[in-house]
Scaffold this active site. Structure first.
Site, short mmCIF file in Angstrom:
data_model
loop_
_atom_site.label_atom_id
_atom_site.label_comp_id
_atom_site.label_asym_id
_atom_site.label_seq_id
_atom_site.Cartn_x
_atom_site.Cartn_y
_atom_site.Cartn_z
CG HIS A 43 -38.33 24.13 -20.41
ND1 HIS A 43 -39.56 24.19 -21.03
CD2 HIS A 43 -38.56 23.70 -19.15
CE1 HIS A 43 -40.50 23.82 -20.16
NE2 HIS A 43 -39.93 23.51 -19.02
CB SER A 76 -53.56 -1.71 -23.15
OG SER A 76 -52.98 -1.24 -21.94
N GLY A 132 -44.58 11.50 -16.45
CA GLY A 132 -43.44 12.25 -16.97
C GLY A 132 -42.23 11.37 -17.23
CB SER A 135 -45.80 5.49 -20.24
OG SER A 135 -46.86 6.40 -20.45
CB SER A 136 -46.35 8.68 -24.73
OG SER A 136 -45.36 9.65 -24.49
CD GLU A 168 -45.90 11.47 -27.83
OE1 GLU A 168 -45.23 10.43 -27.84
OE2 GLU A 168 -46.12 12.12 -26.79
CG ASP A 180 -39.75 11.96 -24.17
OD1 ASP A 180 -38.75 12.55 -23.69
OD2 ASP A 180 -40.93 12.29 -23.90
CE1 TYR A 229 -42.63 22.38 -23.63
CE2 TYR A 229 -44.27 22.78 -25.34
CZ TYR A 229 -43.06 22.25 -24.94
OH TYR A 229 -42.27 21.61 -25.86
P1 ADP Z 1 -46.01 10.02 -20.19
O1 ADP Z 1 -45.40 9.84 -21.53
O2 ADP Z 1 -45.31 11.03 -19.36
O3 ADP Z 1 -46.19 8.75 -19.43
P2 ADP Z 1 -48.23 10.84 -21.81
O4 ADP Z 1 -49.51 11.51 -21.50
O5 ADP Z 1 -47.34 11.43 -22.83
O6 ADP Z 1 -47.47 10.64 -20.42
O7 ADP Z 1 -48.54 9.35 -22.29
C1 ADP Z 1 -49.41 8.51 -21.54
C2 ADP Z 1 -50.37 7.83 -22.49
O8 ADP Z 1 -49.67 6.88 -23.30
C3 ADP Z 1 -51.42 7.01 -21.77
O9 ADP Z 1 -52.50 7.80 -21.35
C4 ADP Z 1 -51.84 6.03 -22.86
O10 ADP Z 1 -52.69 6.64 -23.78
C5 ADP Z 1 -50.51 5.75 -23.56
N1 ADP Z 1 -49.85 4.55 -22.96
C6 ADP Z 1 -48.68 4.50 -22.32
N2 ADP Z 1 -48.42 3.25 -21.88
C7 ADP Z 1 -49.47 2.48 -22.25
C8 ADP Z 1 -49.82 1.11 -22.08
N3 ADP Z 1 -49.04 0.26 -21.42
N4 ADP Z 1 -51.00 0.68 -22.61
C9 ADP Z 1 -51.79 1.53 -23.29
N5 ADP Z 1 -51.52 2.82 -23.47
C10 ADP Z 1 -50.38 3.32 -22.95
MG MG Z 2 -45.27 11.32 -23.10
#
Ligand code: ADP
Ligand code: MG
Length: 394
Positions: A43, A76, A132, A135-136, A168, A180, A229
């Site tokens: 934060h 994907s 968390g 992955s985004s 994003e 990130d 948040y």
């Molecule tokens: P985090 O970033 O913590 O994992 P987020 O909600 O910010 O969570 O991002 C997750 C989203 O990113 C998934 O719901 C999807 O839309 C997208 N995403 C991440 N990895 C993939 C993947 N391998 N294939 C398709 N979409 C993905």
């Molecule tokens: Mg994310």
């Protein structure tokens, strides 16, 4: 990275086969970008302060082949789903699907004047989605480096991070900070990165080889997360507004020292004071942790990480019983230097610094205690700090 639960692991042959099956052509290249964990500095990003993430050895892989037209297609493997769009009709705005992250990156690249050829993509994500671990950002940055390579364009890593952050914001509809995407671009094997979120200056810091980054997913995500948040952000802004009346030179909590804050405590509502105290002391902890890592003083880093958790729990009030149980269960175990919540809070993960030889025992004991106290099994990832985005040759 070890995990019994990650369903998707990179496998070049499998990716090649899937690409051929989906598109009927061979892939031209594969690119990857990692997930991340934040070691300390929570934060602080939206207060223009300091964070200290590390890139994980869990990545999102994007296989790519250029097209002669302006079609962008993606498949994907995680969703077993395809998506396509014309690059000529790719306007900002969120559709709420995973395709937003892919077309968002292409869209922002083009808005910034980088003309792209059409492309076929296959995406394989090792980073657990929505846990968390970002992955985004991993999918955004891997997509960006794949598309830039097909277009023959070279950009600075920080610029790629900013493009992905904007994607994003404008296409996925999430107002995230820069951390990130920045670490997905700038990560280094065996290093943590101390990032100044205001200037984007950064410093690589050595993580001792004997340490593993062990991430425990509480498996809960409390509803409160997003509304709280926003409340926290507003409380920080309220604090700055009041403090500015006596400290006109400040632009954000980043500019306030603990002494100044305490000196003007009577001007602030008690709850706003505590929120500000978290941010101000956390910025100080990140910088001290940076110096301690530089000196190889892991016990000091651990102490600061425990203090960070305490401050997030008591002053910022963004922890929850599940996260506190994970931290308190980790603390007495042999070989554990640190444990704290990581990420926005109200669920999600803890980050633990654990000596390699004690990791197995740690996993067993944490799982046992957490299950006993909550009835749930935590998901545990044992990771090491790894490289940022790159082309993958094997
Ligand atoms: P985090 O970033 O913590 O994992 P987020 O909600 O910010 O969570 O991002 C997750 C989203 O990113 C998934 O719901 C999807 O839309 C997208 N995403 C991440 N990895 C993939 C993947 N391998 N294939 C398709 N979409 C993905
Ligand atoms: Mg994310």
């Amino acid at each position: 990275m070890q995990s019994g639960t990650s369903a998707h692991r990179y496998d070049r042959r499998r990716l090649t086969d899937v690409f051929l099956k989906v598109y009927g052509t061979a892939l031209a290249g594969v690119f990857r970008a990692p997930g991340r964990v934040n070691l300390i500095g929570e934060h602080t990003d939206y207060n223009e302060g300091f964070v200290m993430p590390a890139a994980l050895d869990m990545s999102t892989y994007v296989a790519v082949a250029p097209r002669s037209d302006r079609l962008l297609r993606a498949y994907s493997m995680n969703f077993e789903e395809s998506f396509e769009i014309s690059l000529d009709a790719n306007n900002p705005g969120a559709s709420g699907t995973w395709g937003d992250y892919v077309r968002g990156v292409a869209g922002i690249l083009e808005i910034r004047g980088h003309r792209l050829p059409g492309a076929d993509l296959v995406i394989l994500g090792e980073v657990p989605l929505g846990a968390g671990l970002s992955s985004s950002a991993a999918i955004e940055v891997a997509t960006a480096v794949a598309l830039l390579s097909t277009a023959g364009i070279k950009l600075e890593r920080t610029e790629i991070a900013m493009i992905c952050q904007q994607a994003e914001h404008l296409y996925a509809g999430t107002r995230c900070g820069i951390m990130d995407q920045f670490i997905a671009c700038h990560g280094k094997k065996g290093r943590a990165v101390m990032l100044d979120c205001r200037s984007l200056d950064f410093r690589l810091l050595p993580l001792p080889e004997k340490l593993q980054l062990v991430i425990c997913n509480s498996m809960v995500k409390h509803e409160l997360a997003s509304s709280e948040y926003n409340t926290r952000r507003a409380q920080c802004e309220a604090g700055v507004r009041v403090l500015k009346t006596v400290l006109p030179e400040i632009a954000s909590l980043r500019d306030v020292t603990e002494m100044q804050l305490n000196h003007h405590r009577n001007l602030l509502e008690p709850v706003v004071y505590r929120r500000c105290r978290h941010v101000v002391t956390e910025n100080d902890r990140v910088q001290r942790a940076g110096n301690a890592l530089q000196d190889g003083d892991v016990p000091e880093v651990g102490h600061l990480m425990y203090e960070s958790h305490r401050s997030l729990r008591d002053d910022y009030e963004v922890s929850c019983p599940e996260l506190d149980i994970l931290v308190e269960s980790a603390r007495p175990l042999t070989g554990v230097y640190a444990s704290r919540m990581t990420g926005g809070g109200f669920g999600g993960c803890t980050i633990n610094l654990v000596e390699m030889e004690h990791v197995q025992n740690f996993q067993r004991e944490i799982a046992r205690t957490y299950q006993q106290k909550t009835g749930m099994l935590p998901q545990i990832f044992v990771c090491q700090a790894s490289e940022g985005a790159e082309a993958v040759t094997i």
